[in-house]
Design a protein around this motif. Structure first.
Motif, PDB file in Angstrom:
ATOM      1  N   LYS A  15      52.763  27.032  28.585  1.00  0.00           N
ATOM      2  CA  LYS A  15      52.451  25.629  28.896  1.00  0.00           C
ATOM      3  C   LYS A  15      52.563  25.273  30.381  1.00  0.00           C
ATOM      4  O   LYS A  15      53.060  24.214  30.752  1.00  0.00           O
ATOM      5  N   ALA A  16      52.076  26.175  31.240  1.00  0.00           N
ATOM      6  CA  ALA A  16      51.949  25.828  32.659  1.00  0.00           C
ATOM      7  C   ALA A  16      50.901  24.725  32.776  1.00  0.00           C
ATOM      8  O   ALA A  16      49.869  24.773  32.115  1.00  0.00           O
ATOM      9  N   ASP A  17      51.184  23.714  33.600  1.00  0.00           N
ATOM     10  CA  ASP A  17      50.246  22.591  33.770  1.00  0.00           C
ATOM     11  C   ASP A  17      49.108  22.944  34.722  1.00  0.00           C
ATOM     12  O   ASP A  17      48.063  22.287  34.731  1.00  0.00           O
ATOM     13  N   GLU A  18      49.356  23.953  35.555  1.00  0.00           N
ATOM     14  CA  GLU A  18      48.392  24.322  36.594  1.00  0.00           C
ATOM     15  C   GLU A  18      48.603  25.797  36.879  1.00  0.00           C
ATOM     16  O   GLU A  18      49.716  26.313  36.731  1.00  0.00           O
ATOM     17  N   VAL A  19      47.542  26.505  37.250  1.00  0.00           N
ATOM     18  CA  VAL A  19      47.699  27.897  37.648  1.00  0.00           C
ATOM     19  C   VAL A  19      47.150  28.085  39.057  1.00  0.00           C
ATOM     20  O   VAL A  19      46.361  27.275  39.547  1.00  0.00           O
ATOM     21  N   ALA A  20      47.606  29.166  39.688  1.00  0.00           N
ATOM     22  CA  ALA A  20      47.131  29.475  41.039  1.00  0.00           C
ATOM     23  C   ALA A  20      46.644  30.908  41.080  1.00  0.00           C
ATOM     24  O   ALA A  20      47.208  31.794  40.438  1.00  0.00           O
ATOM     25  N   ILE A  21      45.554  31.121  41.835  1.00  0.00           N
ATOM     26  CA  ILE A  21      45.042  32.472  42.073  1.00  0.00           C
ATOM     27  C   ILE A  21      45.165  32.748  43.569  1.00  0.00           C
ATOM     28  O   ILE A  21      45.214  31.822  44.370  1.00  0.00           O
ATOM     29  N   PHE A  22      45.263  34.027  43.938  1.00  0.00           N
ATOM     30  CA  PHE A  22      45.533  34.302  45.353  1.00  0.00           C
ATOM     31  C   PHE A  22      44.666  35.429  45.885  1.00  0.00           C
ATOM     32  O   PHE A  22      44.557  36.498  45.288  1.00  0.00           O
ATOM     33  N   ALA A  23      44.018  35.150  47.002  1.00  0.00           N
ATOM     34  CA  ALA A  23      43.208  36.142  47.706  1.00  0.00           C
ATOM     35  C   ALA A  23      43.760  36.259  49.124  1.00  0.00           C
ATOM     36  O   ALA A  23      44.630  35.491  49.520  1.00  0.00           O
ATOM     37  N   ALA A  24      43.233  37.214  49.866  1.00  0.00           N
ATOM     38  CA  ALA A  24      43.679  37.395  51.253  1.00  0.00           C
ATOM     39  C   ALA A  24      42.474  37.368  52.182  1.00  0.00           C
ATOM     40  O   ALA A  24      41.354  37.671  51.774  1.00  0.00           O
ATOM     41  N   ALA A  25      42.722  37.001  53.431  1.00  0.00           N
ATOM     42  CA  ALA A  25      41.660  37.024  54.431  1.00  0.00           C
ATOM     43  C   ALA A  25      41.599  38.385  55.126  1.00  0.00           C
ATOM     44  O   ALA A  25      40.748  38.618  55.971  1.00  0.00           O
ATOM     45  N   SER A  26      42.515  39.283  54.751  1.00  0.00           N
ATOM     46  CA  SER A  26      42.591  40.620  55.346  1.00  0.00           C
ATOM     47  C   SER A  26      42.328  41.669  54.263  1.00  0.00           C
ATOM     48  O   SER A  26      42.995  41.674  53.230  1.00  0.00           O
ATOM     49  N   GLU A  27      41.355  42.554  54.502  1.00  0.00           N
ATOM     50  CA  GLU A  27      41.030  43.606  53.520  1.00  0.00           C
ATOM     51  C   GLU A  27      42.231  44.529  53.274  1.00  0.00           C
ATOM     52  O   GLU A  27      42.538  44.864  52.134  1.00  0.00           O
ATOM     53  N   THR A  28      42.914  44.922  54.356  1.00  0.00           N
ATOM     54  CA  THR A  28      44.040  45.856  54.187  1.00  0.00           C
ATOM     55  C   THR A  28      45.160  45.204  53.397  1.00  0.00           C
ATOM     56  O   THR A  28      45.753  45.824  52.510  1.00  0.00           O
ATOM     57  N   PHE A  29      45.447  43.945  53.704  1.00  0.00           N
ATOM     58  CA  PHE A  29      46.518  43.240  52.982  1.00  0.00           C
ATOM     59  C   PHE A  29      46.154  43.115  51.504  1.00  0.00           C
ATOM     60  O   PHE A  29      47.006  43.291  50.634  1.00  0.00           O
ATOM     61  N   SER A  30      44.880  42.834  51.210  1.00  0.00           N
ATOM     62  CA  SER A  30      44.433  42.713  49.825  1.00  0.00           C
ATOM     63  C   SER A  30      44.683  44.030  49.076  1.00  0.00           C
ATOM     64  O   SER A  30      45.215  44.041  47.963  1.00  0.00           O
ATOM     65  N   GLN A  31      44.331  45.143  49.722  1.00  0.00           N
ATOM     66  CA  GLN A  31      44.533  46.456  49.091  1.00  0.00           C
ATOM     67  C   GLN A  31      46.020  46.727  48.857  1.00  0.00           C
ATOM     68  O   GLN A  31      46.419  47.181  47.787  1.00  0.00           O
ATOM     69  N   LYS A  32      46.854  46.440  49.857  1.00  0.00           N
ATOM     70  CA  LYS A  32      48.299  46.744  49.753  1.00  0.00           C
ATOM     71  C   LYS A  32      48.998  45.778  48.785  1.00  0.00           C
ATOM     72  O   LYS A  32      49.953  46.149  48.112  1.00  0.00           O
ATOM     73  N   ASN A  33      48.522  44.544  48.749  1.00  0.00           N
ATOM     74  CA  ASN A  33      49.204  43.507  47.973  1.00  0.00           C
ATOM     75  C   ASN A  33      48.774  43.511  46.507  1.00  0.00           C
ATOM     76  O   ASN A  33      49.606  43.466  45.606  1.00  0.00           O
TER      77      ASN A  33
END
Length: 287
Positions: free
Chosen positions: A92-110
């Motif tokens: 029953k979360a009222d809201e959800v969040a999604i997360f992207a990165a502006a850095s390709e390397t950070f996206s891969q590592k994260n």
């Protein structure tokens, strides 16, 4: 009449997720219950990510089921994919969040995928959330600098923010993950992002690594932003960004906004109680 600024409290999730010692579920619940009485409209309570990656958040469902919900508060959860979304919805979360990165390397590592792949993963989350009538917030990390790539081109941030808006996020939170932002850099980044996303749908999420977070908020206010993320006691930091200090402190942010004649609606006495509670969690309380 005072201009209103919304402070979005992220301490229970973004703040606690990197604590080395596992915080007991009842402590997390007590913290959120205290914060629920402080005047926030939004509290990010937890995240539904695999426990092997973020063991601190393994009790996400227990936390959401354990809190005493205030009618005026929206309780949000971070959801990396459809599995996380389903768990958040069940709790029953009222809201959800999604997360992207502006850095390709950070996206891969994260999150072990490219920026484009991460956006693809979010499509089913957004579709399900829309069907369930649950708002979705988008995060972009590394909006100024990246621990692997150094400075990030403002246009790269703008493109990711635009994609999240197009997907259906009602608001995009711009994260200075390693706290390398300065007012000039934040200014340049916001000018690029605002070509695609209006200021009223943007939030500033500034880490205080170099002590610039409050100045970065002031620069963002001048650019029209009126929502900022913060963590009680300045908790947090990025597990993939060594030395990155915590989020801007909620109390320091609220005090600064108050002194600049912005209205936050927060109760400083309740915030002080919450700071006292989390000061027992280790080294972070002196930040």
């Amino acid at each position: 009449m005072m201009d209103k600024v919304r402070i979005y409290e992220v301490g229970p999730r973004d703040g606690l997720q990197n604590e080395k010692t596992i915080v007991p579920t009842q402590t997390k619940v007590a913290l959120i219950d205290l914060l629920s009485n402080a005047g926030f409209s939004h509290i990010e309570a937890t995240s539904f990510v695999p426990a092997k990656w973020v063991p601190q958040m393994a009790d996400a469902a227990e936390v959401l089921n354990g809190i005493t919900r205030a009618k005026s508060v929206i309780y949000a959860a971070l959801t990396p994919n459809i599995i996380g979304y389903e768990k958040a919805h069940a709790a029953k979360a009222d809201e959800v969040a999604i997360f992207a990165a502006a850095s390709e390397t950070f996206s891969q590592k994260n999150i072990n995928c490219s920026i484009a792949e991460s956006i693809e993963r979010f499509v089913p989350v957004i579709e399900r959330a829309r069907a369930d009538n649950i708002p979705v917030r988008g995060y972009v990390s590394c909006v100024v600098g990246c621990p692997y790539e150094g400075e990030i081109d403002p246009e790269a941030v703008a493109k990711v923010a635009a994609k999240l808006l197009d997907l259906g996020c009602y608001e995009i939170s711009l994260g200075d993950t390693i706290g390398s932002g300065t007012p000039a850099k934040i200014n340049a980044m916001l000018k690029a992002v605002k070509e695609y996303v209006p200021a009223e749908q943007l939030a500033g999420h500034y880490h205080d690594t170099n002590g610039n977070a409050l100045d970065n908020v002031k620069a963002s206010l001048a650019e029209g932003l009126r929502t900022f993320d913060s963590a009680i006691g300045g908790l947090g930091g990025c597990p993939y960004a060594p030395g990155a200090k915590g989020n801007v402190s909620t109390v320091k942010l609220a005090q600064m906004l108050d002194s600049e004649n912005y209205y936050t609606g927060l109760d400083f006495d309740v915030l002080a109680q919450a700071e006292t509670l989390i000061s027992t969690l280790g080294e972070h309380h002196d930040r």
